[in-house]
Write an enzyme that holds these catalytic residues in place. Sequence first.
Site, PDB file in Angstrom:
ATOM      1  N   ASP A 456      38.114  36.049  35.455  1.00  0.00           N
ATOM      2  CA  ASP A 456      38.800  35.169  34.510  1.00  0.00           C
ATOM      3  C   ASP A 456      37.958  34.920  33.261  1.00  0.00           C
ATOM      4  OD1 ASP A 456      41.419  34.538  35.401  1.00  0.00           O
ATOM      5  OD2 ASP A 456      40.527  33.512  37.121  1.00  0.00           O
ATOM      6  N   CYS A 503      30.594  35.589  41.282  1.00  0.00           N
ATOM      7  CA  CYS A 503      31.481  35.970  42.389  1.00  0.00           C
ATOM      8  C   CYS A 503      32.689  36.763  41.902  1.00  0.00           C
ATOM      9  CB  CYS A 503      31.937  34.737  43.169  1.00  0.00           C
ATOM     10  SG  CYS A 503      32.955  33.632  42.205  1.00  0.00           S
TER      11      CYS A 503
END
Length: 571
Positions: A456, A503
Amino acid sequence: MSSSTTTTSPSTAGTLAAGTVLQGVPAVAGVQYAPVIRPGSRPRLDADAPAPDVAEADRPAEAARFTAAAGAVAARLRDRAALATGAASEVLAATATLAQDRAWIGAAEKRIGGGAPAVTAVIGAVDQFVTMFTQLGGLMAERVTDLRDIRDRVIAELTGLPEPGVPVPDVPSILCAEDLAPVDTAGLDASLVVALATTLGGPTSHTAIIARQLGIPCVVAVDGLDAVPVGTMVAVDGTLGTVTVSPDPQTAAAAVAGSQRDADLANQWTGPGATADGQVVAILANVQDGAAARAAAETPAEGVGLFRTELCFLNRDTEPTVDEQAAIYAEVLNAFPGRKVVVRTLDAGSDKPLKFAGHPDEANPALGVRGIRIADGNLGILTRQLEAIAQAAEATGTSPWVMAPMIATPAEAAHFAGHVRAVGLTPGVMIEVPAAALLADRILDHVDFLSIGTNDLTQYTMAADRMSAELATLTDPWQPAVLSLVATAAKAGAAVGKPVGVCGEAAADPVLACVLVGLGVSSLSAAAAAVAAVGARLGRVTLEQCRAAAEAALTTASAADARAAAMTALE
Ligand code: PEP
Ligand code: MG
């Protein structure tokens, strides 16, 4: 293969430009370069084609014809199961059982009893169960391929056509398909079928299970793969999750040789994560449920760096109770007793809507009420989840860390941290919004750790939809602007001695993982399939090399240049 290779629209069949990179989901690591083969054609199905009703007197015979066909298919599958070994044998036996399953057989018989010819009845009955399995989602949805495979085999049997399946190639080849049923993949010869790529399927689909067993690279959910014609040379990169169409042969051959060398080293790597000169970097796994966590525990992963809790509930109409949630979370915590597990609170919205989250209709959901923003209008959804995580922690005697997705401001971080601390857990936040990366130092006033979600963060930094194949060069985490924001967040963590992990998928790229460490990141969390490759690569370079690679990448002006500069610095 670099994910930064030029990417063009994969939408036009047969006209894919050389070098086009199709993005999918990595399932089994490794690179292979070979021509494409595809499974033999399946029967053409048209449930709506006019088919006269079977006369009432002939219906018992039609039903018997159907039962015999289904029985023959099941028997053949059982025979193959007896010849195969391990997981291949198990999936064949499971498919044989499904071929004889009373539920769909009964539904087909009922349709034949109503006058439908056997073929029409099979199509209708299977459609009925495909809809049901798809609605149930998760593992059930992944069985849809098996059911469709049985349908095609039974129809071939009924109509006297050859059994659908995978051709045996003359030269080592890459098997590409919409999806692969167990019988297509079980019994494959890994010296002839050297990699798998599918348009559909998930990381736990049979395709991935069999590829793992065969030890061949595999990429699933590849956007645009159907447009790649048989015979085209492709390079499949199961670590990056890419399929490159007609790549430069020398580059591809070098990538295969490098991947073979890396695979040998990865196979020998047992952890824990550290650079060659001893800088400790925890190598963790991303998981979505207990099964994935148990699978990750079989790898050298030292814990879980991202548990995507929303993926447990994508098909739920109503919010799961605290007890239900606690039981699911406990499964993941139990897979890594005494290890680090980072649970992410529900990242609902955008590409992962949850029915019970009450999403508003939005023109732009990726920029709308998603992630932690859901709690603004429904605080209970967050507090009940935190209660469930605390309950699971207590039941398992573990101390998970808990982080929020989509944090944009220090105030949001403070609010979230207050709720997490109230249930006795350790709070952190994800850095996925550029604003959060820029103010990471102020966010760290409130939380104990950061985890950078590069998927994102890249999408929002580059203003490019992460789902868009057309924009894949922009949505590349090697973009220097993204690396610069990672550096800002990592620096903020180092200044106050708080951990900052990554992550997002960037952590699954072994070279980029070294750069992230050079930028100051203290842990890497990736798909379990990538863990060993990342750990082994990091173990071959010094912290100084990582820093030099990071510095070199940061000074470039494009993703491709950043990768090239980093590779040079790491050699
Ligand atoms: C990310 O955005 O990098 C991330 C890890 O979260 P998700 O992919 O689940 O959005
Ligand atoms: Mg995200």
